[in-house]
Design an enzyme around this catalytic site. Sequence first.
Site, PDB file in Angstrom:
ATOM      1  N   LYS A 187       0.885  -1.170   0.000  1.00 51.42           N
ATOM      2  CA  LYS A 187       0.000   0.000   0.000  1.00 51.42           C
ATOM      3  C   LYS A 187       0.919   1.215   0.000  1.00 51.42           C
ATOM      4  O   LYS A 187       1.443   1.607   1.036  1.00 51.42           O
ATOM      5  CB  LYS A 187      -0.888  -0.009   1.250  1.00 51.42           C
ATOM      6  N   GLU A 263       9.390   1.446  11.088  1.00 53.03           N
ATOM      7  CA  GLU A 263      10.407   2.501  10.950  1.00 53.03           C
ATOM      8  C   GLU A 263       9.652   3.823  11.033  1.00 53.03           C
ATOM      9  O   GLU A 263       8.884   4.164  10.135  1.00 53.03           O
ATOM     10  CB  GLU A 263      11.147   2.340   9.625  1.00 53.03           C
ATOM     11  N   CYS A 297      13.526  11.047   7.155  1.00 51.91           N
ATOM     12  CA  CYS A 297      13.386  10.694   8.571  1.00 51.91           C
ATOM     13  C   CYS A 297      14.693  10.920   9.321  1.00 51.91           C
ATOM     14  O   CYS A 297      14.705  11.075  10.533  1.00 51.91           O
ATOM     15  CB  CYS A 297      12.951   9.245   8.692  1.00 51.91           C
ATOM     16  N   GLU A 399       8.598  16.515  15.510  1.00 51.26           N
ATOM     17  CA  GLU A 399       9.132  16.372  14.157  1.00 51.26           C
ATOM     18  C   GLU A 399       8.365  17.309  13.215  1.00 51.26           C
ATOM     19  O   GLU A 399       7.139  17.268  13.153  1.00 51.26           O
ATOM     20  CB  GLU A 399       8.968  14.930  13.675  1.00 51.26           C
TER      21      GLU A 399
HETATM   22  P1  NAD Z   1       2.173   8.575   7.470  1.00 48.94           P
HETATM   23  O1  NAD Z   1       2.292   7.854   8.748  1.00 48.94           O
HETATM   24  O2  NAD Z   1       1.228   9.714   7.384  1.00 48.94           O
HETATM   25  O3  NAD Z   1       1.749   7.593   6.291  1.00 48.94           O
HETATM   26  C1  NAD Z   1       2.521   6.450   5.957  1.00 48.94           C
HETATM   27  C2  NAD Z   1       1.627   5.403   5.326  1.00 48.94           C
HETATM   28  O4  NAD Z   1       0.694   4.945   6.296  1.00 48.94           O
HETATM   29  C3  NAD Z   1       0.807   5.908   4.135  1.00 48.94           C
HETATM   30  O5  NAD Z   1       0.792   4.904   3.150  1.00 48.94           O
HETATM   31  C4  NAD Z   1      -0.567   6.108   4.751  1.00 48.94           C
HETATM   32  O6  NAD Z   1      -1.628   6.005   3.819  1.00 48.94           O
HETATM   33  C5  NAD Z   1      -0.620   4.964   5.745  1.00 48.94           C
HETATM   34  N1  NAD Z   1      -1.553   5.150   6.867  1.00 48.94           N
HETATM   35  C6  NAD Z   1      -1.914   6.309   7.464  1.00 48.94           C
HETATM   36  N2  NAD Z   1      -2.788   6.053   8.488  1.00 48.94           N
HETATM   37  C7  NAD Z   1      -2.965   4.710   8.518  1.00 48.94           C
HETATM   38  C8  NAD Z   1      -3.742   3.837   9.324  1.00 48.94           C
HETATM   39  N3  NAD Z   1      -4.499   4.303  10.323  1.00 48.94           N
HETATM   40  N4  NAD Z   1      -3.705   2.503   9.085  1.00 48.94           N
HETATM   41  C9  NAD Z   1      -2.918   2.019   8.079  1.00 48.94           C
HETATM   42  N5  NAD Z   1      -2.182   2.794   7.269  1.00 48.94           N
HETATM   43  C10 NAD Z   1      -2.180   4.124   7.491  1.00 48.94           C
HETATM   44  O7  NAD Z   1       3.656   9.024   7.101  1.00 48.94           O
HETATM   45  P2  NAD Z   1       4.105   9.942   5.891  1.00 48.94           P
HETATM   46  O8  NAD Z   1       3.615  11.324   6.173  1.00 48.94           O
HETATM   47  O9  NAD Z   1       3.772   9.276   4.612  1.00 48.94           O
HETATM   48  O10 NAD Z   1       5.710   9.889   6.034  1.00 48.94           O
HETATM   49  C11 NAD Z   1       6.429  10.761   6.843  1.00 48.94           C
HETATM   50  C12 NAD Z   1       6.785  10.105   8.165  1.00 48.94           C
HETATM   51  O11 NAD Z   1       7.493   8.904   7.919  1.00 48.94           O
HETATM   52  C13 NAD Z   1       7.701  10.943   9.032  1.00 48.94           C
HETATM   53  O12 NAD Z   1       7.288  10.845  10.378  1.00 48.94           O
HETATM   54  C14 NAD Z   1       9.053  10.287   8.863  1.00 48.94           C
HETATM   55  O13 NAD Z   1       9.968  10.493   9.921  1.00 48.94           O
HETATM   56  C15 NAD Z   1       8.657   8.860   8.745  1.00 48.94           C
HETATM   57  N6  NAD Z   1       9.694   8.085   8.076  1.00 48.94           N
HETATM   58  C16 NAD Z   1      10.451   7.215   8.803  1.00 48.94           C
HETATM   59  C17 NAD Z   1      11.475   6.490   8.187  1.00 48.94           C
HETATM   60  C18 NAD Z   1      12.342   5.530   8.963  1.00 48.94           C
HETATM   61  O14 NAD Z   1      13.074   4.772   8.340  1.00 48.94           O
HETATM   62  N7  NAD Z   1      12.300   5.516  10.275  1.00 48.94           N
HETATM   63  C19 NAD Z   1      11.722   6.665   6.823  1.00 48.94           C
HETATM   64  C20 NAD Z   1      10.932   7.568   6.121  1.00 48.94           C
HETATM   65  C21 NAD Z   1       9.910   8.269   6.746  1.00 48.94           C
END
Ligand code: NAD
Length: 495
Positions: A187, A263, A297, A399
């Site tokens: 997804k 992550e 991130c 963040e």
């Molecule tokens: P997000 O959490 O908003 O979304 C990530 C994914 O989760 C998307 O595909 C979204 O549709 C899905 N999602 C959202 N709510 C959900 C739910 N309730 N149930 C199931 N799926 C759901 O994150 P984002 O805004 O896409 O990405 C940015 C974030 O990701 C930042 O916090 C960043 O630090 C983190 N990040 C972490 C790493 C790491 O390796 N630790 C790497 C990249 C990004």
Amino acid sequence: MASRTTDTPHNVRELRNYVGGSFVDGTRTFDNITPVDGTLLARVHEADQATVDRAVLAARETYEKVWGRMPVEGRAKLLYAVADGIEKRFDEFVAAESADTGKPRSLSSHLDIPRGAANFRIFADLIKSVGTECYPMDTPDGKGALNYTIRQPHGVVGVISPWNLPLLLSTWKIAPAMASGNCVILKPSEETPTTATLLAEVMHEVGIPPGAFNVVHGFGPNSAGEFIARHRGIDALTFTGETRTGSEIMRSASANVKALSFELGGKNPAIVFADCDFDAAIDGTTRSVFANCGQVCLSSERVYVERPIFDRFVAALKARAETMKIGRPEDASTQMGPLISREHRDKVLSYYTLAKAEGATVVTGGGAPRFGDERDGGAYVDPTIFTGLSEASRVQKEEIFGPVCHITPFDREEDAVRMANDTDYGLAAVIWTTNLTRAHRVSQQVLAGITWVNCWFLRDLRTPFGGMKLSGIGREGGQHALNFYSEQRNICIKL
Ligand code: NAD
């Protein structure tokens, strides 16, 4: 920006779900809008519960009959073909990733797409040499016994991925999951559906068995994300995204006690000592704060600089921020693009406003540029530097995920370490020093999954990657990923 549509826009690309080897419509669609100038890129077919169910069934069947039984050599060969297939359509992947995210093509062509392809080769190679354990033992009756482990795939793995490095981060999970013999349901983020669809086309073209890889498009709550997290037919779930989303997914997944790898977010410190190579520290910090418009991130949002070089450091980083070329991804001189969406721009700008309300000094930026052309329909913000906030301020705690940092002076090494660790997160840290003993000492004291000394974003993909505290659960990368994507079972035979 992704928003649901009911009407049918004309002359835009259609992105469908990939289920059981076929591209299928959703019952409704949403718009994929580029943050470069706000124009419509694609109409995306959203997967409903029934579509996710079909994907899970297809994955299960292919796992049991084909993919899970295929000899490792066969899987590895096909994963190599996927890497070759990505490279064959390299320019298309680069253009799509940059259109969806707004990132400069110089970045997607040097980082995102090459790493997307490399992930498949690395895990195809690693799986061929993965070993198991074997322990001869003595039993109480004086006879021997032999304990050995076997590795088995979980079966069906759900991958939920974010928008900041779409192909790179999703393939970082898809490749080891498939190499280990699992079938995958991906997804992708609703903000960046295009390269996931291109990846499905590549999988199709190179002959990955139907059902071994599936893509379902949609949102999180009450959409494909939640349907995956709750699904009884999915055995393991790997997620990259915000910490808050991780908590929601954990709740959804708890009823079925799935294996989880998370992550999550970060609020990463960089510590700059007065004995550093100053120019290297400025170059590195410019990247670690502003690369990908600060949407990494691993970005440094908190920078601690030893007092004797504080003013000089702030002035030099300010000069870099103010000469940064902001623009369209296809312009070769662009160093920074827009944020992912106007919605995210509003969030970042709200932190700029909050910083001022909390009493920050604005060293540079703090707003959004006006171009007087089509880019004003996009999602751009100024590269921004603040000073003067306390460690307790929200801007220092939360963040932001934008091209912004706060710089704080420090006098003693232990103060820098204390401030660096004064966070709920523990993903990454950077240390700039030429003192080798200090480099070892401080990197062991700073609580982060990865600490870079005199560099940033240098990754050996065999090493464990993951966060401490609110930054994640588990480790991926190399052998660590292969451990997560398989069940290790023990067999004990009395001899
Ligand atoms: P997000 O959490 O908003 O979304 C990530 C994914 O989760 C998307 O595909 C979204 O549709 C899905 N999602 C959202 N709510 C959900 C739910 N309730 N149930 C199931 N799926 C759901 O994150 P984002 O805004 O896409 O990405 C940015 C974030 O990701 C930042 O916090 C960043 O630090 C983190 N990040 C972490 C790493 C790491 O390796 N630790 C790497 C990249 C990004």
